[in-house]
Scaffold this motif. Structure first.
Motif, PDB file in Angstrom:
ATOM      1  N   UNK A 256      70.018  73.827 111.279  1.00  0.00           N
ATOM      2  CA  UNK A 256      71.073  73.574 110.389  1.00  0.00           C
ATOM      3  C   UNK A 256      71.690  72.455 109.759  1.00  0.00           C
ATOM      4  N   UNK A 257      70.824  71.472 110.010  1.00  0.00           N
ATOM      5  CA  UNK A 257      70.417  70.702 109.642  1.00  0.00           C
ATOM      6  C   UNK A 257      69.252  70.802 108.186  1.00  0.00           C
ATOM      7  N   UNK A 262      60.535  64.479 112.964  1.00  0.00           N
ATOM      8  CA  UNK A 262      61.320  64.594 114.361  1.00  0.00           C
ATOM      9  C   UNK A 262      61.273  62.690 113.924  1.00  0.00           C
ATOM     10  N   UNK A 263      62.503  61.979 113.791  1.00  0.00           N
ATOM     11  CA  UNK A 263      62.847  61.098 112.668  1.00  0.00           C
ATOM     12  C   UNK A 263      62.666  60.004 113.906  1.00  0.00           C
ATOM     13  N   UNK A 264      62.372  58.615 114.261  1.00  0.00           N
ATOM     14  CA  UNK A 264      62.395  57.885 115.726  1.00  0.00           C
ATOM     15  C   UNK A 264      63.304  57.073 114.676  1.00  0.00           C
ATOM     16  N   UNK A 265      64.152  56.350 115.954  1.00  0.00           N
ATOM     17  CA  UNK A 265      64.846  55.253 115.501  1.00  0.00           C
ATOM     18  C   UNK A 265      66.246  55.476 114.717  1.00  0.00           C
ATOM     19  N   UNK A 266      66.649  56.619 114.466  1.00  0.00           N
ATOM     20  CA  UNK A 266      67.286  57.439 113.965  1.00  0.00           C
ATOM     21  C   UNK A 266      67.080  58.783 112.596  1.00  0.00           C
ATOM     22  N   UNK A 267      68.196  59.382 112.679  1.00  0.00           N
ATOM     23  CA  UNK A 267      67.968  60.715 112.283  1.00  0.00           C
ATOM     24  C   UNK A 267      69.299  60.831 110.627  1.00  0.00           C
ATOM     25  N   UNK A 268      68.714  60.633 109.700  1.00  0.00           N
ATOM     26  CA  UNK A 268      69.504  60.857 108.603  1.00  0.00           C
ATOM     27  C   UNK A 268      69.817  62.682 108.332  1.00  0.00           C
ATOM     28  N   UNK A 269      70.934  61.966 107.964  1.00  0.00           N
ATOM     29  CA  UNK A 269      72.009  63.569 107.535  1.00  0.00           C
ATOM     30  C   UNK A 269      71.457  63.946 106.012  1.00  0.00           C
ATOM     31  N   UNK A 286      69.618  65.697  99.671  1.00  0.00           N
ATOM     32  CA  UNK A 286      70.596  64.048  99.481  1.00  0.00           C
ATOM     33  C   UNK A 286      70.602  63.601 100.878  1.00  0.00           C
ATOM     34  N   UNK A 287      70.221  62.582 101.538  1.00  0.00           N
ATOM     35  CA  UNK A 287      70.077  62.457 102.611  1.00  0.00           C
ATOM     36  C   UNK A 287      71.372  61.054 103.331  1.00  0.00           C
ATOM     37  N   UNK A 288      72.051  60.699 104.141  1.00  0.00           N
ATOM     38  CA  UNK A 288      72.539  59.793 104.306  1.00  0.00           C
ATOM     39  C   UNK A 288      71.729  58.916 105.858  1.00  0.00           C
ATOM     40  N   UNK A 289      70.914  58.236 105.484  1.00  0.00           N
ATOM     41  CA  UNK A 289      70.640  57.472 106.700  1.00  0.00           C
ATOM     42  C   UNK A 289      71.287  57.577 108.699  1.00  0.00           C
ATOM     43  N   UNK A 290      70.347  57.555 109.344  1.00  0.00           N
ATOM     44  CA  UNK A 290      71.586  57.739 110.932  1.00  0.00           C
ATOM     45  C   UNK A 290      72.975  58.109 110.665  1.00  0.00           C
ATOM     46  N   UNK A 291      73.734  59.098 109.271  1.00  0.00           N
ATOM     47  CA  UNK A 291      73.772  60.075 109.628  1.00  0.00           C
ATOM     48  C   UNK A 291      74.040  60.852 110.389  1.00  0.00           C
ATOM     49  N   UNK A 292      73.428  61.791 111.152  1.00  0.00           N
ATOM     50  CA  UNK A 292      72.948  62.383 111.527  1.00  0.00           C
ATOM     51  C   UNK A 292      72.849  62.339 113.307  1.00  0.00           C
ATOM     52  N   UNK A 298      76.091  60.390 118.507  1.00  0.00           N
ATOM     53  CA  UNK A 298      76.898  59.494 118.823  1.00  0.00           C
ATOM     54  C   UNK A 298      76.727  58.650 118.822  1.00  0.00           C
ATOM     55  N   UNK A 299      75.397  57.629 118.705  1.00  0.00           N
ATOM     56  CA  UNK A 299      74.670  56.941 118.416  1.00  0.00           C
ATOM     57  C   UNK A 299      73.696  56.671 117.215  1.00  0.00           C
ATOM     58  N   UNK A 300      73.784  55.378 117.045  1.00  0.00           N
ATOM     59  CA  UNK A 300      73.194  55.339 115.719  1.00  0.00           C
ATOM     60  C   UNK A 300      71.286  55.293 115.535  1.00  0.00           C
ATOM     61  N   UNK A 301      70.696  55.522 117.020  1.00  0.00           N
ATOM     62  CA  UNK A 301      69.705  55.927 116.044  1.00  0.00           C
ATOM     63  C   UNK A 301      69.196  56.491 117.752  1.00  0.00           C
ATOM     64  N   UNK A 302      70.124  57.362 117.389  1.00  0.00           N
ATOM     65  CA  UNK A 302      69.640  58.969 118.487  1.00  0.00           C
ATOM     66  C   UNK A 302      68.374  59.942 117.578  1.00  0.00           C
ATOM     67  N   UNK A 303      67.772  60.476 118.766  1.00  0.00           N
ATOM     68  CA  UNK A 303      66.503  61.720 117.777  1.00  0.00           C
ATOM     69  C   UNK A 303      66.606  62.833 118.419  1.00  0.00           C
ATOM     70  N   UNK A 304      66.428  63.464 117.182  1.00  0.00           N
ATOM     71  CA  UNK A 304      67.316  64.880 117.270  1.00  0.00           C
ATOM     72  C   UNK A 304      65.441  65.445 116.731  1.00  0.00           C
ATOM     73  N   UNK A 305      65.106  66.519 117.472  1.00  0.00           N
ATOM     74  CA  UNK A 305      64.240  67.187 116.825  1.00  0.00           C
ATOM     75  C   UNK A 305      64.034  67.849 115.996  1.00  0.00           C
TER      76      UNK A 305
END
Length: 467
Positions: A256-257, A262-269, A286-292, A298-305
């Motif tokens: 979907x995204x 897998x971005x460590x330390x925060x995932x862009x949207x 077109x990315x927005x850092x950490x928004x993902x 619901x955290x600034x640096x959450x990790x998404x596979x």
């Protein structure tokens, strides 16, 4: 795998028929609740405008309900025709859940539908209101069982595998599987919102035509109040559903995204972009850092596979669901904006005179159904390549048919559906174009047959709900 092989054609056929089908139950669910509110308000206030509105919108409900039943029956045959493997392996669970829907919801609706539609003047007021409530409750029960079955396919639990088949072990776990509560509420709210937009669009059209009678103005007002209440709730539920999906279907979230690494330390949207399954990247993103991370964890640096964390054969087709999700989410934001603007216009006393807003309401009429369809495409395509997620693959669910057989039946479905349901949709739109009667006393009265008038046992005004 060729795109026009038997499996892809069978998937396309089911997608086509279920897309037609889901429109009508969504209208029925939303309209049934709206009708119950209208009749309840009429009983409380004795304001005939509510009764006039009930008379008009019950016709829309009746057309949608009838087409929903017909289109739903067809899908049951498709399970046996095109998806015999799925029926054979998982039928002891999904078949039972659909049977429960027929035994509870459908029988309840069928039993009270006639009283609701044709009972004015023939039964007492409380009996008629009870019939309307039973129909509305029946649509919700139907939603319950259908979502239980589909949610089991998304997040299966409570089963065992014996002789290559799924056997129910714990029905409570099967029904109340991890995704079921979120998906049930999300779908129910989507149906109410879809119906509210149809009501607002119809009323907005007649306001543009110069009508200012009570039924039109009140339809417009009530629909916009419903949207103001439900749109923010739906966004909240959608957020909770996303967190649940990330936990139980992480590959779907990555697709979907359009997220590959897998971005460590925060995932862009990725706001927009073009996912490329072969190149394993999302081009022109077109990315927005950490928004993902903020949205999905619901955290600034959450990790998404990312999708590269999953084998290629287990990855959903990102180019489709990347955009269908954004269509759904984008329309959701427009819905909320429209509800807020309506509130501001209402406070300024300009709700019924702002022609630009009424045009917007007419344009947004189908938006609820479009968002609903986009959401279902996201859900179903995102589950691929599984029919039962992580348990039964789609390639093992299909019937042993060749592409010509499936393609022929698909062509027949397309022709018949556009003729039959196209006619039904045309009639529904024609009813909405005519609008509610401007005569506040238009409700048809019941005139007994002359043979009954002479029968001393016939009392058309007696209430049967006092028994």
């Amino acid at each position: 795998m060729p795109i026009f092989d038997a499996i892809h054609l069978a998937r396309l056929q089911f997608a086509f028929t279920v897309s037609f089908h889901i429109i009508f139950p969504a209208i029925s669910i939303g309209m049934a609740g709206f009708l119950a509110v209208l009749e309840g308000m009429w009983l409380k206030t004795r304001d005939d405008v509510y009764r006039d509105m009930f008379s008009f919108w019950s016709k829309i409900f009746a057309v949608g309900f009838g087409m929903g039943v017909v289109s739903g029956v067809v899908m049951a045959y498709e399970f046996g025709a095109n998806w015999a493997g799925f029926s054979n392996i998982a039928g002891s669970i999904t078949g039972a859940l659909l049977t429960y829907e027929v035994l509870t919801a459908f029988f309840l609706e069928a039993g009270f539908l006639g009283v609701m539609l044709f009972g004015w003047g023939r039964v007492g007021e409380r009996a008629h209101f009870m019939a309307t409530l039973m129909v509305a409750i029946g649509t919700l029960i139907s939603t319950f069982w259908i979502l239980a079955s589909n949610s089991f396919m998304q997040t299966p639990q409570g089963y065992a595998i014996e002789n290559g088949k799924l056997i129910p072990v714990d029905w409570l776990k099967i029904i109340f599987n991890p995704s079921f509560p979120y998906r049930l509420v999300h779908m129910t709210l989507a149906a109410y919102i879809s119906a509210a937009f149809l009501v607002a669009a119809c009323a907005g059209y007649h306001l543009l035509k110069g009508r200012r009678d009570g039924a039109v103005k009140r339809s417009f007002s009530m629909a916009l109040w419903i949207l103001l209440i439900l749109a923010p709730v739906q966004i909240f539920v959608g957020d909770a559903h996303g967190l649940n999906t990330r936990e139980y279907q992480p590959a779907k979230i990555a697709a979907i995204e359009g997220l590959w690494e897998t971005e460590h330390g925060g995932t862009s949207l990725n706001l927009v972009g073009l996912p490329d399954m072969k190149a394993e990247e999302t081009k022109y993103a077109v990315q927005v850092p950490h928004l993902g991370s903020l949205i999905l964890t619901h955290s600034w640096d959450g990790e998404i596979k990312g999708l590269k964390s999953f084998p290629p054969e287990d990855r959903p087709f990102s180019p489709i669901i990347f955009w269908t999700f954004r269509i759904m989410a984008g329309l959701g934001m427009l819905m909320l904006l429209m509800a807020v603007v309506a509130l501001l216009l209402r406070k300024g006393g300009r709700l019924y005179e702002s022609r630009w807003f009424q045009r917007w309401a007419v344009l947004m009429g189908p938006s609820g159904l479009i968002a609903l369809l986009a959401g279902w495409v996201t859900t179903e395509v995102g589950r691929q390549p599984w029919t039962v997620y992580g348990v039964l693959r789609t390639v093992d669910s299909a019937s042993p048919l060749d592409a010509q057989q499936v393609g022929t039946s698909l062509l027949i479905f397309v022709i018949v559906y556009f003729v039959v349901f196209g006619t039904g949709i045309y009639y529904m739109l024609k009813l909405m174009k005519n609008g509610p009667s401007p005569d506040p006393h238009h409700m048809p009265k019941t005139t007994p047959h002359p043979a009954l008038e002479s029968n001393a046992m016939y009392h058309p005004h007696d209430s049967i709900d006092d028994a």
